[in-house]
Design an enzyme around this catalytic site. Structure first.
Site, PDB file in Angstrom:
ATOM      1  N   SER A 131      -5.282   5.291 -15.701  1.00 38.80           N
ATOM      2  CA  SER A 131      -5.301   4.065 -14.909  1.00 38.80           C
ATOM      3  C   SER A 131      -6.110   4.371 -13.659  1.00 38.80           C
ATOM      4  O   SER A 131      -6.266   5.544 -13.284  1.00 38.80           O
ATOM      5  CB  SER A 131      -3.869   3.674 -14.519  1.00 38.80           C
ATOM      6  OG  SER A 131      -3.856   2.718 -13.485  1.00 38.80           O
ATOM      7  N   TYR A 144       5.313   6.021 -10.827  1.00 40.71           N
ATOM      8  CA  TYR A 144       4.223   5.638 -11.732  1.00 40.71           C
ATOM      9  C   TYR A 144       2.942   6.395 -11.399  1.00 40.71           C
ATOM     10  O   TYR A 144       2.306   6.978 -12.283  1.00 40.71           O
ATOM     11  CB  TYR A 144       3.983   4.127 -11.658  1.00 40.71           C
ATOM     12  CG  TYR A 144       2.754   3.704 -12.424  1.00 40.71           C
ATOM     13  CD1 TYR A 144       2.758   3.702 -13.819  1.00 40.71           C
ATOM     14  CD2 TYR A 144       1.580   3.326 -11.767  1.00 40.71           C
ATOM     15  CE1 TYR A 144       1.628   3.341 -14.535  1.00 40.71           C
ATOM     16  CE2 TYR A 144       0.452   2.966 -12.477  1.00 40.71           C
ATOM     17  CZ  TYR A 144       0.473   2.968 -13.864  1.00 40.71           C
ATOM     18  OH  TYR A 144      -0.649   2.622 -14.563  1.00 40.71           O
TER      19      TYR A 144
END
Length: 273
Positions: A131, A144
């Site tokens: 990501s 995360y």
């Protein structure tokens, strides 16, 4: 015919990737926990596997089935993952550990399972879907972002380690994509920290995530994955999707405090919109 295994294939990026790889001529195994949601893939000729990346037995069984059916594996797309958000003091360690189980250790275990076969073939490609969150950071997203930073570092080390055996390791860095991800992240965020000391940050970040309708379609990332899979000499990283390039550029050129101000300002503007 080359053989691909794609995790997290019941929706979003994984589902789209399975479709595009099959169009590109791969024999595709689509793996996910929610097998019932992959009937559409099965109807298109994709081979469906039930797999939970937190369950070692299911991962071992899945790779064994691919090898038993085809005798090889050429491409692993580690796409399974989710975003768990909330103030760091509010998120139980058990949830932090589960976030790592899904986003890092499941990925790592599948790499361990496929590498011996790729090494024997003297060829293979591992595509890890990270990501832009593996290069940037947000408030309320410590767990995360920790997992995605870990995926980035692990991938870099693996790239050097596996190069002598003809195995490439590639990182994909999606920006904002229209998937279930943002909804799950916001639900976790509000559940953990929607009330109390962090409520204003939760309101702002939820509004920021609420702009997901401006995100790119999953096919944008699927197309990049296919490109990385088929390239003779793939790049080490591919950033794609809404906002990915400008955000990563800002992170590279701004000092930490400058990026802090940029991101917090974007959150405030989203909450006022």
């Amino acid at each position: 015919m080359k053989v691909a295994l794609v995790t997290g294939a019941s929706s979003g990026i994984g589902e789209s990737t399975a479709v595009e790889l099959q169009k590109a001529g791969y024999t595709v195994y689509a793996a996910a926990r929610r097998v019932q949601r992959m009937e559409g893939l099965r109807e298109q000729g994709v081979r469906v596997l039930e797999m939970d990346v937190t369950d070692d037995d299911s991962m071992v069984a899945g790779v064994k089935q691919v090898i038993a059916d085809t005798g090889r594996i050429d491409l692993l797309v580690n796409n399974a993952g989710y975003g768990s958000y909330g103030a760091f003091e509010d998120v139980p360690l058990s949830e932090g550990k589960y976030q790592f189980e899904v986003n890092v250790f499941g990925l790592a275990r599948l790499v361990q399972l496929v590498v011996p076969h790729m090494r024997k073939q003297r060829s293979g490609r591992i595509v890890n879907v990270s990501s832009i969150g593996g290069k940037i950071y947000e408030p309320l997203g410590g767990w995360y972002h920790s997992t995605k930073f870990a995926v980035e570092g692990l991938s870099d080390s693996l790239r050097l380690e596996l190069k002598p055996f003809g195995i490439d390791v590639v990182v994909i860095q999606p920006g904002a994509i229209k998937t279930e991800w943002s909804g799950i992240a916001v639900d976790n965020l509000k559940k953990r920290s929607g009330e109390g000391a962090y409520s204003e940050q939760v309101r702002q970040l939820s509004a920021f995530f609420g702009q997901a309708d401006r995100g790119s379609e999953p096919k944008v990332i699927a197309d990049v994955i296919v490109k990385a899979a088929r390239a003779r000499r793939p790049r080490t990283r591919y950033a794609a999707g809404f906002g990915a390039a400008p955000i990563l550029f800002a992170r590279r050129v701004l000092p930490d405090r400058g990026f802090d101000a940029l991101f917090l300002g974007a959150m405030r503007r989203a909450a006022k919109a």
